[in-house]
Design an enzyme around this catalytic site. Sequence first.
Site, mmCIF file in Angstrom:
data_model
loop_
_atom_site.group_PDB
_atom_site.id
_atom_site.type_symbol
_atom_site.label_atom_id
_atom_site.label_comp_id
_atom_site.label_asym_id
_atom_site.label_seq_id
_atom_site.Cartn_x
_atom_site.Cartn_y
_atom_site.Cartn_z
ATOM 1 N N ASP A 82 0.818 -1.218 0.000
ATOM 2 C CA ASP A 82 0.000 0.000 0.000
ATOM 3 C C ASP A 82 0.851 1.266 0.000
ATOM 4 O O ASP A 82 0.426 2.311 -0.495
ATOM 5 C CB ASP A 82 -0.938 -0.017 1.215
ATOM 6 N N ASP A 362 -2.021 5.402 5.534
ATOM 7 C CA ASP A 362 -1.862 4.310 4.567
ATOM 8 C C ASP A 362 -0.628 3.462 4.882
ATOM 9 O O ASP A 362 0.093 3.020 3.986
ATOM 10 C CB ASP A 362 -1.796 4.872 3.133
#
Length: 373
Positions: A82, A362
């Site tokens: 990610d 994230d």
Amino acid sequence: LSPRPGDSYGVLPRPCRALVLLNPQSGAGRALEDFRAVVQPMLADADIATTIFITERPHHAHEKVRDEDLSQWDTVVVMAGDGLLYEVVNGLMERPDWEETMKKPLCILPGGSGNALAASINHYAGNDHVAKKKLLTNCTFILCKGLHTQMDLVSLSTASGKRLFSFLGFGWGFISDVDIDSEKYRRLGNARFTLGTLQCLAKLRVYQGRLSYLPAGPEQGTPPAPRDPHAPVTNGQAGHILPPAGTEAAGALPADSLLVPLCQPVPEHWTVVPEEEFVTVYAIYQSHLGTNLLMAPAARLHDGCIHLFYLKAGISRVALLKLFLAMARGTHLDLNCPHLCYVPVRAFRLEPRAATGIMTVDGEALACEPVQG
């Protein structure tokens, strides 16, 4: 993705040209090998031609998508964890033509250790829960089919003046500690998080701060209605909320219309959480926090909703471990743990009392300071 009523979809052209950004160091270090063995043969059969760009350092992908003429490609594919997609999204948002560029479909192929967005998309597509090569095959098949739809981005701003765009989640406390502390076990793949969880449980800490939020709907616990199905399709696995027409100069970033500056108190119609001692705070906008962590079962790609979880201080280590084990199946809310709170929100603010604990966006570390999104 399987079409659902009310969703609007675009389809990639055939033949298709894809720019593939690949981090050979991500996860257990097998991304390039897996790309050649699993992904490339499938893409060739689907008439998708690839240009591979191998990242050599942090921020390399960020610079590439910020500065490159992307018109020669129909889609941008990220084969990594990610963290690389986070770089790509923020690189795209720094372009003067970000509004146009963000309409280009983005695709995530799991090549990292967490792979939360890939696991979420696999879940939204109605596929069985899988990991490793099976998850990679499923996500590659979605790319081969070429169907793409919108996805929310969350705009985060910090007290030091940073503006960040996030597709997965913002965290503080226990979950972020696990994420960052387990970096040293990257080579273990997804098992790094299990080891990190056990280590952080041993030295369980409490974090002090004030949490405030704007509830998502009239009733707490119900996510807002889906967006207008006739809204234009934006990029495949990422999208954005546009400000009211006429409020922004061309090329300017979208306005944070729900937020007041961090130096001002939150608006009166916001909720301020009475507790100020937390084990963790996590605002997630996808279903999965990791391949084996179904954190927000109600989340969808573009539900206009931030799924806010917080754990109040006082929870025992045993109860915390039970929650994490239940999260593998998405049944943690069924435990009715009195320390765990979940509320769908449209905006939030977190003001730590001291710069202690790790913040993440994230999965990437942030300096600990007041932040809102």
